[in-house]
Enzyme design. Structure first.
Site, PDB file in Angstrom:
ATOM      1  N   ARG A  59       0.802  -1.222   0.000  1.00 37.51           N
ATOM      2  CA  ARG A  59       0.000   0.000   0.000  1.00 37.51           C
ATOM      3  C   ARG A  59       0.834   1.272   0.000  1.00 37.51           C
ATOM      4  O   ARG A  59       0.555   2.212  -0.733  1.00 37.51           O
ATOM      5  CB  ARG A  59      -0.926   0.057   1.216  1.00 37.51           C
ATOM      6  CG  ARG A  59      -2.264  -0.591   1.013  1.00 37.51           C
ATOM      7  CD  ARG A  59      -2.731  -1.156   2.310  1.00 37.51           C
ATOM      8  NE  ARG A  59      -1.770  -2.160   2.747  1.00 37.51           N
ATOM      9  CZ  ARG A  59      -1.790  -3.427   2.340  1.00 37.51           C
ATOM     10  NH1 ARG A  59      -2.726  -3.840   1.544  1.00 37.51           N
ATOM     11  NH2 ARG A  59      -0.856  -4.290   2.718  1.00 37.51           N
ATOM     12  N   LYS A  88      25.023  -5.324  -4.203  1.00 39.31           N
ATOM     13  CA  LYS A  88      26.487  -5.384  -4.394  1.00 39.31           C
ATOM     14  C   LYS A  88      27.221  -4.833  -3.192  1.00 39.31           C
ATOM     15  O   LYS A  88      28.443  -4.808  -3.163  1.00 39.31           O
ATOM     16  CB  LYS A  88      26.879  -4.550  -5.617  1.00 39.31           C
ATOM     17  CG  LYS A  88      26.311  -5.010  -6.927  1.00 39.31           C
ATOM     18  CD  LYS A  88      26.816  -4.066  -8.034  1.00 39.31           C
ATOM     19  CE  LYS A  88      26.128  -4.332  -9.350  1.00 39.31           C
ATOM     20  NZ  LYS A  88      26.378  -3.217 -10.301  1.00 39.31           N
ATOM     21  N   HIS A 137       5.865   5.649  11.363  1.00 40.40           N
ATOM     22  CA  HIS A 137       5.355   5.584   9.984  1.00 40.40           C
ATOM     23  C   HIS A 137       4.396   6.779   9.861  1.00 40.40           C
ATOM     24  O   HIS A 137       3.172   6.617   9.884  1.00 40.40           O
ATOM     25  CB  HIS A 137       4.644   4.238   9.792  1.00 40.40           C
ATOM     26  CG  HIS A 137       4.274   3.914   8.377  1.00 40.40           C
ATOM     27  ND1 HIS A 137       4.375   4.810   7.342  1.00 40.40           N
ATOM     28  CD2 HIS A 137       3.800   2.763   7.831  1.00 40.40           C
ATOM     29  CE1 HIS A 137       3.976   4.218   6.230  1.00 40.40           C
ATOM     30  NE2 HIS A 137       3.621   2.976   6.501  1.00 40.40           N
TER      31      HIS A 137
HETATM   32  C1  NCD Z   1       2.458  -1.299   8.047  1.00 37.83           C
HETATM   33  C2  NCD Z   1       3.956  -1.130   8.160  1.00 37.83           C
HETATM   34  O1  NCD Z   1       4.695  -1.354   7.198  1.00 37.83           O
HETATM   35  O2  NCD Z   1       4.368  -0.717   9.244  1.00 37.83           O
HETATM   36  N1  NCD Z   1       2.023  -1.433   6.723  1.00 37.83           N
HETATM   37  C3  NCD Z   1       1.624  -0.307   6.057  1.00 37.83           C
HETATM   38  O3  NCD Z   1       2.413   0.528   5.703  1.00 37.83           O
HETATM   39  N2  NCD Z   1       0.314  -0.141   5.848  1.00 37.83           N
HETATM   40  C4  NCD Z   1       1.858  -2.309   8.955  1.00 37.83           C
HETATM   41  C5  NCD Z   1       2.374  -3.715   8.936  1.00 37.83           C
HETATM   42  O4  NCD Z   1       3.276  -4.083   8.197  1.00 37.83           O
HETATM   43  O5  NCD Z   1       1.825  -4.518   9.718  1.00 37.83           O
END
Ligand code: NCD
Length: 312
Positions: A59, A88, A137
């Site tokens: 996503r 590499k 995130h």
């Molecule tokens: C999440 C992540 O990568 O932290 N995914 C995302 O970006 N929607 C959640 C997950 O991996 O569980």
């Protein structure tokens, strides 16, 4: 339009953004979602998004690519380190420097905490952290807050349950930091070994109303406005046997919905494993696909604001 505080700015941590700035982004997202295609595609014309993913992504990567293309720009990137010079032995800093030369905005996902900040210090162009270890995130939290606001018409006054891997899940740290800007009642539900890292709440603990549980008591479940479900982050466990002990601890299904508010919103950053039953996907409570759709719109708005000092 009020001043655009996103222009030429890094997005490393959601802690760097005020409530006003977040709401500015939500309003701008609504605005560009209704723009005619021709006008919208002026916002990123001739601009390139450069992405580097050291960890799998569906996503986040696709929504960033769809977002930049929807505002008229293009994208280049490394989706799999095995197909690039990283294989590499090229260093993270060299990879970032090179991507910086070829693009106007960089997106980085990396397994180490601090990687987003590191990249932002190296790069001339703005850097967006698309996931740094179990730390943060931020754009996921932006789309999560936007989704809550859109579904519920407000964020203040809500009671929000967050369930699953609260120790390693980076999305929940960014979400909790973002929610610290609002008057919300947070209920955290996790196995005892996957409780939230208290030390990571420094600076926001006084702004948060949090209570922790290992199960969802029915009297609490029936009062939640939002249930935010997360995947147990198998890849971050130092010991796989510890993962085996907690996997599959919680499942949200029709029985859960029967005990919940009729309009409860079930959210998940996805990917899901078995923590949400597919049998509830077609209920109006299942918000996770609308949430994923909002990801593209929020990211398009964010990119447009980073690229243009004075967009539309
Ligand atoms: C999440 C992540 O990568 O932290 N995914 C995302 O970006 N929607 C959640 C997950 O991996 O569980």
């Amino acid at each position: 339009m009020t001043a655009n505080h996103y222009y030429d700015r890094d997005v490393v941590s959601i802690r760097d953004f005020t409530r006003n700035e977040l709401e500015f982004l939500f309003n701008f997202t609504d605005k560009i979602s209704n723009l005619p295609r021709t006008e919208r595609s002026e916002l990123g014309k001739g601009r390139t998004l450069g992405s580097i993913y050291y960890e799998p992504s569906t996503r986040t990567r696709m929504s960033f690519e769809a977002a930049i293309s929807s505002i008229g720009g293009s994208s280049i990137g490394i989706a799999d380190p095995k197909s690039s010079s990283i294989e590499k032995g090229e260093s993270l800093s060299d990879t970032i420097r090179i991507m910086d030369l070829y693009s106007d905005v960089l997106v980085l996902r990396h397994p180490l905490d601090g990687s987003g900040r590191f990249a932002s210090e190296l790069s001339r162009n703005p850097v967006i952290n698309a996931g740094s270890g179990s730390e943060e995130h931020p754009t996921q939290a932006m789309l999560d807050l936007y989704t809550i606001h859109k579904e519920k018409g407000r964020i203040d006054g809500l009671r929000i349950g967050i369930i699953g891997d609260l120790k390693y899940g980076r999305t929940i740290y960014s979400l909790v930091y973002g929610l610290a800007n609002y008057d919300v009642d947070i209920r955290l539900i996790s196995p005892p070994t996957l409780r939230i890292r208290k030390e990571s709440l420094y600076g926001v603990e006084n702004k948060l109303k949090i209570q922790e549980y290992t199960d969802i008591p029915e009297e609490i479940l029936s009062t939640l406005d939002v249930i935010y479900v997360t995947r147990i982050q198998k890849e971050r466990f130092p010991d796989i046997q510890e993962y085996e002990k907690v996997k599959g601890t919680y499942t949200i299904d029709q029985t859960t919905l029967d005990k919940s508010k009729t309009d409860v919103s079930i959210m998940h950053p996805l990917p899901r494993l078995d923590e949400i039953s597919h049998s509830i996907d077609n209920t109006s409570n299942a918000t996770y696909f609308r949430q994923a759709a909002n990801g593209k719109e929020i990211r398009a708005a964010l990119l447009a604001l980073i690229i243009n000092e004075d967009p539309v």
